[in-house]
Design an enzyme around this catalytic site. Structure first.
Site, PDB file in Angstrom:
ATOM      1  N   ASP A  22      -9.537  -5.441 -21.923  1.00 26.39           N
ATOM      2  CA  ASP A  22      -9.600  -4.948 -20.718  1.00 26.39           C
ATOM      3  C   ASP A  22      -8.092  -5.234 -20.715  1.00 26.39           C
ATOM      4  OD1 ASP A  22      -9.244  -4.399 -17.230  1.00 26.39           O
ATOM      5  OD2 ASP A  22     -10.919  -6.154 -17.203  1.00 26.39           O
TER       6      ASP A  22
ATOM      7  N   CYS B 132      -5.985  -0.493 -16.099  1.00 26.26           N
ATOM      8  CA  CYS B 132      -5.332  -0.444 -15.213  1.00 26.26           C
ATOM      9  C   CYS B 132      -4.137   0.739 -14.296  1.00 26.26           C
ATOM     10  CB  CYS B 132      -4.978  -2.093 -14.021  1.00 26.26           C
ATOM     11  SG  CYS B 132      -4.279  -2.458 -15.082  1.00 26.26           S
TER      12      CYS B 132
ATOM     13  N   CYS C  18       0.677  -1.426   0.044  1.00 24.69           N
ATOM     14  CA  CYS C  18      -0.186   0.025  -0.242  1.00 24.69           C
ATOM     15  C   CYS C  18       1.169   1.095  -0.181  1.00 24.69           C
ATOM     16  CB  CYS C  18      -0.890  -0.455   1.016  1.00 24.69           C
ATOM     17  SG  CYS C  18      -2.045  -1.038   1.377  1.00 24.69           S
TER      18      CYS C  18
END
Length: 462
Positions: free
Chosen positions: A392, A419, A92
């Protein structure tokens, strides 16, 4: 004219130099980005709006990287990361930034990519679609193992290294997935299963992989091994079934290669169900061990609804679902389309897609094994005229053959799910030059606390 003028402005910073940098925005990997003497500097852990003191660690031709030493002027959006291994893990990148600022920054990342790579500064971009509860959202974990004395360590590699960090209580993973993998690691350690040595390319067990179906709270456990079998297979399954009732499937995936890729191409069921069952909205999906499925089921529903809105289906359209995986997007759109055609390079995924279509009573969807870059040009040459194509692709963007086909044969509407804002903008720049226009861009926060942002871009002819 001197040499440096001919080559353009050369960076003058030196490694080890301590500098003061005002941070203006974030980079694609979540680091703070600012300028020092008109030179771009990336500072990991810095927040836009801050002024920081940092030490230069890397100098390249067009930018430098620096380590944060001190925050001289603190952002009001800086928060204390709740995860105890946040700074070590690197999984993260944005836990130190307030959710409101994360939402804004992800939208800015998309807008800046289009400005830089497509020359678009007046982009029709919406606000970022966020999550109500931005924790415990991931449905899959792929954790490497390492033997340290008599103990088996499991975790994630720290950013840009192979230093293993224990993430047994990862705050963005589903809690039941954390518990399953932690107990599986203990079983591995107790049974003395041979652990893979990456440096020597020896040993057996490389990774433990877990995937949970949110709707059913059922888990599939995958052991990725260097060898096709290992002596403790039966004992491992026996202990898993005794201690972990949520596990409904145990699979061995064989990966003998010296590679950083997690999965090999060959899988074998050790016990239980061959496939995991997940539900999204009204649809049911069966998932093989290697098949791709979105990692955040809660946001996936919002993503697919955004795709459906961009597709503008009336029931008369032929829809191409490129990079289809287990058929998730195409089946979501099928109720509004005349025909759906999907393709993927993973045979197991296509088998799942066909089974998923049958399971959901969808008879007008068909699926094929192969690359979109190869199959779509072939089908169009044979006379297929799709009305909508949904792409995608992986982070690298569209393959050149597929992009060339889209430039040559105008599909009336393209819905591009990405993405990676940079490759999305680069691909769109080429499509814009060939006559498409961007009707809508929607950022989605599929992975809160990270720098990743998913984007749905609607392109239409004219």
């Amino acid at each position: 004219m001197n040499k440096s003028t001919k080559q353009g402005k050369q960076i003058r910073l030196k490694r080890g130099e301590v500098i003061e940098v005002p941070i203006r925005r974030i980079g694609i990997n979540g680091e703070g980005m600012g300028h020092y003497q008109k030179q771009v500097v990336f500072v990991e852990g810095a927040v836009p709006g801050e002024t920081v003191v940092a030490r230069v660690t890397q100098v390249e031709t067009k930018f430098a990287k620096a380590k944060l030493l001190k925050v001289k002027k603190k952002s009001a959006y800086r928060v204390e990361p709740p995860c105890p291994v946040y700074r070590e893990c690197g999984g993260c990148q944005l836990q130190h930034i307030d959710r409101r600022m994360q939402k804004r920054l992800k939208r800015e990342l998309v807008a800046e990519s289009f400005a830089r790579y497509a020359g678009l500064r007046d982009l029709p971009i919406r606000e970022t679609i966020t999550m109500d509860e931005p924790w415990s959202y991931r449905n899959k974990a792929q954790l490497p193992l390492r033997q340290i004395g008599t103990q088996v360590a499991m975790g994630m590699f720290s950013a840009a290294s192979h230093r293993l960090v224990d993430v047994s209580e990862c705050m963005v993973q589903h809690p039941l997935l954390n518990q399953t993998l932690s107990e599986a690691r203990r079983i591995v350690e107790e049974l003395g299963i041979d652990i893979y040595d990456e440096r020597k390319h020896r040993g057996t067990l490389r990774h433990l992989v877990g995937r949970i179906a949110f709707a059913m709270e059922e888990v599939q456990l995958v052991l990725v091994t260097r060898t096709k079998t290992f002596p403790e297979e039966e004992a491992f399954v026996r202990e898993v079934t005794k201690r972990l009732p949520q596990v409904k499937s145990v699979v061995l995936n064989y990966n003998p290669a010296k590679t950083s890729l997690v999965f090999g191409t060959e899988s074998r069921l050790l016990w239980g169900q061959e496939k995991l069952t997940e539900r999204l909205g009204e649809l049911t999906y069966l998932l093989s061990a290697r098949a791709f499925f979105q990692l955040n089921p809660i946001q996936t529903i919002k993503l697919y609804e955004t795709v459906k809105e961009a597709a503008h289906l009336t029931g008369r359209e032929t829809v191409i679902d490129a990079y289809c995986g287990v058929g998730t997007i195409g089946l979501w759109l099928a109720q509004g389309a005349k025909r759906v055609i999907g393709m993927d390079t993973v045979p197991e995924a296509i088998a799942d897609a066909k089974e998923n279509a049958e399971l959901n009573g969808i008879t007008h969807a068909e699926y094929h094994v192969g690359e979109a870059e190869t199959l779509l040009p072939k089908w169009i040459k044979e006379g297929l005229r799709p009305d909508v194509i949904v792409v995608d692709p992986p982070r690298t963007g569209l393959g050149q053959p597929l992009l060339d086909t889209l430039l040559r044969v105008k599909v009336p509407r393209i819905v591009y799910v990405s993405c990676n804002p940079a490759t999305l903008a680069k691909d769109c720049a080429l499509l814009l030059k060939s006559g498409y226009r961007i009707a809508n861009v929607v950022p989605l926060d599929m992975f809160p606390q990270t720098a990743h942002v998913e984007t749905v871009c609607e392109l239409v002819e004219g």
